[in-house]
Scaffold this motif. Structure first.
Motif, mmCIF file in Angstrom:
data_model
loop_
_atom_site.group_PDB
_atom_site.id
_atom_site.type_symbol
_atom_site.label_atom_id
_atom_site.label_comp_id
_atom_site.label_asym_id
_atom_site.label_seq_id
_atom_site.Cartn_x
_atom_site.Cartn_y
_atom_site.Cartn_z
ATOM 1 N N THR A 92 0.835 -1.205 0.000
ATOM 2 C CA THR A 92 0.000 0.000 0.000
ATOM 3 C C THR A 92 0.868 1.253 0.000
ATOM 4 O OG1 THR A 92 -0.110 0.147 2.414
ATOM 5 C CG2 THR A 92 -1.760 -1.245 1.314
ATOM 6 N N GLU A 150 -8.000 5.576 12.758
ATOM 7 C CA GLU A 150 -8.736 4.932 11.674
ATOM 8 C C GLU A 150 -8.394 3.446 11.594
ATOM 9 O OE1 GLU A 150 -9.257 5.393 6.787
ATOM 10 O OE2 GLU A 150 -7.661 6.460 7.853
ATOM 11 N N ARG A 204 -8.484 0.339 8.772
ATOM 12 C CA ARG A 204 -8.628 0.020 7.354
ATOM 13 C C ARG A 204 -8.647 -1.493 7.170
ATOM 14 N NH1 ARG A 204 -3.994 4.164 5.119
ATOM 15 N NH2 ARG A 204 -5.052 6.110 5.690
ATOM 16 N N GLN A 248 -8.693 -2.551 -0.889
ATOM 17 C CA GLN A 248 -9.220 -1.962 0.344
ATOM 18 C C GLN A 248 -10.747 -2.002 0.319
ATOM 19 O OE1 GLN A 248 -7.492 1.754 1.554
ATOM 20 N NE2 GLN A 248 -9.167 2.241 2.949
ATOM 21 N N SER A 254 -12.716 1.584 5.341
ATOM 22 C CA SER A 254 -12.019 2.748 5.896
ATOM 23 C C SER A 254 -12.938 3.331 6.958
ATOM 24 C CB SER A 254 -11.722 3.772 4.797
ATOM 25 O OG SER A 254 -11.081 4.906 5.352
ATOM 26 N N GLU A 289 -13.366 5.566 10.183
ATOM 27 C CA GLU A 289 -12.836 6.627 11.039
ATOM 28 C C GLU A 289 -13.587 6.581 12.364
ATOM 29 O OE1 GLU A 289 -10.363 9.179 12.408
ATOM 30 O OE2 GLU A 289 -10.187 8.775 10.258
#
Length: 717
Positions: A61, A90, A92, A100, A103, A105
Motif C-alpha cells: 500500500t 482509523e 482500514r 481496500q 475505511s 474513522e
C-alpha cells in the motif's frame, strides 16, 4: 532440543510496532502458509509470499500514518484472511489481494494503541479508553484507571458471549461485560501482551496467556465468576520484557509449543511437562527487539518455521529445514546450484545498491553547494524504555534505534550511579563536571561498536534527590544528527506500585488539608512517585500502595479534594513527601495545613529491615579487601593448605566476589546514607537538629553492631 533451527532473513520493511505481522492462513489446495503481511511506521502494509526461499511481493500500500496494530479477521468459523490495520484513529481493511474494502474513522480523539477483531465485532483501545463496535456501530465504552497496553476477547464461538479483557499498566487485567467492569485480575508485573492459549482459549475457551514488561509469562482461566491462576514462568535469567506470544506445534509431537518474543531480542520456545507446566526448550538471540512472532509452514513444504519481525523491520525465519540434507550427489548438486544462483542474485543487487548510493551522495553534495541549499536533517525513531527493576532497585534505560548507534551522551542534574550491564559492549568514558553552576552531576559517553542498534544502561538513584536524566542519541548516519530523550528521576524514585501492603507494620502518617482540587493533589503525587497514571482517577478519592524496592518499606497514599493522607513505616519517606508537597503547593500559592503522627517504633523497624542488607555488604567489602593479600600468600606459599577454611573459601570464590562487588558500586555508602537520613529525619520531626552527631553515627557504622546502632538512635535524644 531434538530439532535444530536454521535462520533466514526474508525481507526488511520500515520500523514496526508490537503485533503488526501476521501469517495468512493456508489455502484449501495446499498446507503451506506462503503469505506474510506486515505493517510499519511509514504506514505501508506489505504482503509478500515465499518462493524458493525468496520474498515475492503480493501487494504493497501507499505510505500513510504509522500502523500501530495489524489483525486478521473474517466471518466466525471461516478462515481469517481479511487484513485490518489500525493507523491513527482509523481502521482500514484489505483483502488478501490488496483491495481496500474498509475505511472506518472512529470517534477516538487519540491514536489507536490496541485492537482485536472477532467476526463483526471490533475492539479498540486508546491510552485509557476502550470502545466496542459491531458492524462499525458504537456498542460499548469503558474508561480505564490506567494505561491500556493490549486487548483481547475470549472466543465467542465457545462462550456464546462477548468477554473483552484489557491489559493495563497498573498490573491488572480488567475483565469487562458490556460497558461495565466484571472484575479485576491482579498479575505480578505490568501486562504488555495478551494471547489465547493454544490460539483458541483451550478446551473451555477461557484460558488466557499474558506477558509482562518485567519478563514473566503466565496462564489464567478467566471464567464468568472469578479468575483461576494456572501457572507463571518467572524471569530467572533477567531477560527482557515480553512483546509477543504465539502457540504452534514446532516439534511435530501433536502438542502446541509456546513461542515468546522479548524486547531484548530473545526468542524462546517452551513445551509442557507432565503437569502442564511450561519448560524452556530452546532460545535464539536476535540483535533487536522482537515485535511479532508466528509459527507456520512458510519457506519449504514439510518444514515448520517460526517467523519473527523485529523493531527495525526485519522479517526473520527459524526453520526446521536442515542446511545439509542427506541424499545422493544429484540432490546435493541441485541444492548447491540453487545457493549459487541466490548468491549471484544478491551480489548483483548489492552492486546496484552501491551505484545508487554513490549517485545519490553525489547529487546531495552538488545540491549542498548551491546558493539555495537547505540542510536536511535525517529523521530516525528511538524506541526507549525506562523502568524500575524490583530485583536490584535499579532503573533500566533501553535505547533502540532503527540504524546503528554511534554514541550516546548521558547527562543528569541529580546524583546517580551507573551500574555495569553484562550485555553492554559499548565503551564508556566519564567527563568531569561542576555541579554548582550547571547542575551537572553526571556526564558519560557510551561509544558503541559497529552495528549496535540497541543499548541498555542501568542506573541507581537516591530517594529525595530528583531531577532529569537526559540521553543524547547519535546514530551512524550522515549528516550527523542526534535526538534528545528525557526521563524524570522522581523524589521517591525507588518506590514501585503494589496491590497490597502489610497494615500491621508501625506506620507514620502525614496529613494535608487545604484549598486544592483532586486534580492538583493528583498531579503532586504523579510528580513524587513513579507508576502513577497521569490522568486524574475517576471518582472522588483514590488509594495507591507502593513498596520501596531497595528497603522493602511501604507507602499508602489516599487523597481526595482538599485532603491527603500518606502512611509509611519509613520516616524518611514521610519527610521527603512533606518537603516536596510543601514546595509544589507553594509554587501554586496554595496554603497547606500539614500535620503528622510519628510512630517511634517504626525507626527500629526500619533499622531491622536494613540490617541483613548492611551486614551482607559489610561482609562482602571485608572479603574483597582480603583477596589481594590472600592471593599474595597463595603465590608465596604455593598452596592453600595452611589457610583456615573461611579464607580458602574467599580465594576459591574470588572472581565471583569481585564481580558482585563491581556490579554494586557505592551500595554500602547508600545504606550508610539511608541510615544517616533516618537518624536526621527522626529528630527533625521533633524539632531537633542532630547533624553534629552524624560523625559519631558513622563511627558506629564502621564497627557495625545492630544493638549498638539501635541504642545510639534511642540515646541520641
Amino acid at each position: 532440543m531434538d530439532r535444530l533451527f536454521n535462520s533466514s532473513f526474508y525481507m526488511r520493511v520500515g520500523v514496526t510496532s508490537q503485533k503488526t505481522m501476521k501469517l495468512l492462513p493456508a489455502s484449501r489446495r495446499r498446507a503451506t502458509q506462503k503469505v506474510i503481511v506486515i505493517g510499519d511506521h511509514g504506514g505501508v502494509v506489505t504482503c509478500f509470499g515465499i518462493k524458493k526461499g525468496e520474498a515475492m511481493p503480493v501487494f504493497k500500500t501507499l505510505p500513510g500514518q504509522r500502523i500501530t496494530r495489524l489483525e486478521l479477521g473474517g466471518a466466525l468459523n471461516t478462515p481469517q484472511e481479511k487484513i485490518f490495520v489500525a493507523t491513527g484513529s482509523e481502521v482500514r481493511g484489505f483483502t488478501k489481494r490488496g483491495k481496500q474494502f474498509l475505511s472506518f474513522e472512529t470517534n477516538l480523539t487519540e491514536n489507536i494503541k490496541a485492537m482485536h477483531i472477532s467476526g463483526a465485532d471490533l475492539f479498540l483501545c486508546a491510552s485509557y479508553i476502550y470502545n466496542h463496535y459491531c458492524d462499525c456501530k458504537d456498542q460499548h465504552y469503558y474508561l480505564s484507571g490506567d494505561k491500556i497496553n493490549d486487548i483481547l476477547c475470549l472466543p465467542v464461538e465457545k462462550l456464546s458471549c462477548i468477554r473483552p479483557i484489557l491489559a493495563c499498566q497498573d498490573r491488572v487485567l480488567r475483565v469487562l461485560q458490556g460497558s461495565d467492569l466484571l472484575y479485576e485480575v491482579e498479575v505480578s508485573g505490568p501486562p504488555t501482551v495478551l494471547a489465547l492459549n493454544n490460539g483458541n482459549g483451550g478446551d473451555s475457551g477461557e484460558e488466557l496467556l499474558f506477558g509482562t514488561s518485567d519478563g514473566k509469562v503466565g496462564l489464567i482461566q478467566v471464567s464468568s465468576a472469578s479468575p483461576v491462576h494456572k501457572w507463571e514462568v518467572r524471569n530467572e535469567k533477567k531477560r527482557g520484557g515480553i512483546l509477543c506470544i504465539d502457540n504452534f506445534d514446532i516439534l511435530g509431537d501433536g502438542v502446541k509449543e509456546l513461542l515468546v518474543g522479548r524486547d531484548d531480542g530473545m526468542l524462546e520456545i517452551y513445551n509442557f511437562d507432565s503437569t502442564n507446566e511450561p519448560v524452556l526448550r530452546y532460545d535464539h538471540a536476535l540483535s533487536e527487539s522482537i515485535t511479532s512472532i508466528q509459527g507456520g509452514c512458510v519457506g519449504k513444504d514439510g518444514y515448520d518455521e517460526i517467523l519473527a519481525s523485529t523493531y527495525s523491520g526485519w522479517v526473520t525465519g527459524l526453520t526446521t529445514e536442515p542446511v545439509h540434507r542427506e541424499g545422493g550427489s544429484g540432490e546435493e548438486l541441485k541444492i548447491s546450484q540453487e545457493m549459487q544462483n541466490k548468491i549471484s542474485s544478491l551480489r548483483n543487487e548489492l552492486e546496484h545498491l552501491q551505484i545508487k548510493v554513490l549517485q545519490e551522495r553525489e547529487k546531495y553534495q552538488q545540491s549542498s553547494r548551491s546558493s539555495t541549499a537547505l540542510s536536511a536533517v535525517p529523521a530516525f525513531s528511538v524506541n526507549d524504555k525506562f523502568t524500575l527493576n524490583k530485583d536490584d532497585a535499579s532503573y533500566s534505560l533501553i535505547l533502540e534505534v532503527q540504524t546503528a548507534i554511534d554514541n550516546v551522551l548521558v547527562q543528569s542534574d541529580v546524583p546517580i550511579d551507573l551500574l555495569d550491564v553484562d550485555k553492554n559492549s559499548a565503551v564508556v568514558s566519564f567527563s568531569g563536571c561542576d555541579s554548582e553552576p550547571n547542575s551537572n552531576f553526571l556526564l558519560a559517553t557510551y561509544r558503541c561498536q559497529a552495528n549496535t542498534t540497541r543499548l541498555e544502561l542501568k542506573i541507581r538513584s537516591i530517594e529525595g534527590q530528583y531531577g532529569t536524566l537526559q540521553a543524547y542519541v547519535t546514530p551512524r548516519i550522515q549528516p550527523k544528527t542526534c535526538q534528545l530523550c528525557q526521563y524524570q528521576i522522581k523524589p521517591l524514585s525507588l518506590h514501585q506500585r503494589t496491590h497490597f501492603i502489610d497494615h500491621d507494620r508501625p506506620m507514620n502518617t502525614l496529613m494535608l488539608k487545604g484549598h486544592f482540587s483532586f486534580a492538583e493533589i493528583h498531579s503532586w503525587v504523579v510528580f513524587c512517585l513513579p507508576e502513577v497514571p497521569e490522568k486524574t482517577p475517576i471518582g472522588d478519592s483514590v488509594t495507591f500502595y507502593f513498596q520501596n524496592t531497595f528497603l522493602d518499606t511501604q507507602l499508602e497514599s489516599t487523597y481526595s479534594k482538599g485532603e491527603g493522607f500518606f502512611k509509611s513505616d519509613n520516616i524518611s519517606t514521610i519527610s521527603i513527601l512533606k518537603d516536596v508537597l510543601s514546595k509544589e503547593a507553594t509554587k501554586r500559592k496554595i496554603n497547606l495545613n500539614i500535620s503528622y503522627d510519628i510512630n517511634e517504633v517504626s525507626v527500629n523497624h526500619t533499622l531491622k529491615l536494613i540490617h541483613p542488607k548492611l551486614e551482607y555488604q559489610l561482609l562482602l567489602a571485608k572479603k574483597v579487601q582480603l583477596i589481594d593479600a590472600l592471593k599474595e600468600l597463595h603465590v608465596h606459599e604455593g598452596n592453600m593448605d595452611f589457610l583456615i577454611p573461611e579464607y580458602r573459601c574467599i580465594l576459591e570464590e574470588a572472581d565471583n566476589l569481585l564481580e558482585e562487588y563491581k556490579k554494586q558500586p557505592a551500595h554500602l555508602e547508600r545504606l550508610y546514607g539511608m541510615i544517616t537520613d533516618l537518624f536526621i529525619d527522626k529528630f527533625k520531626f521533633k524539632g531537633t537538629n542532630v547533624k553534629t552527631k552524624v560523625p559519631l553515627l558513622l563511627e558506629i557504622l564502621d564497627s557495625y553492631d545492630q544493638n549498638a546502632l539501635i541504642a545510639f538512635f534511642d540515646a541520641a535524644a
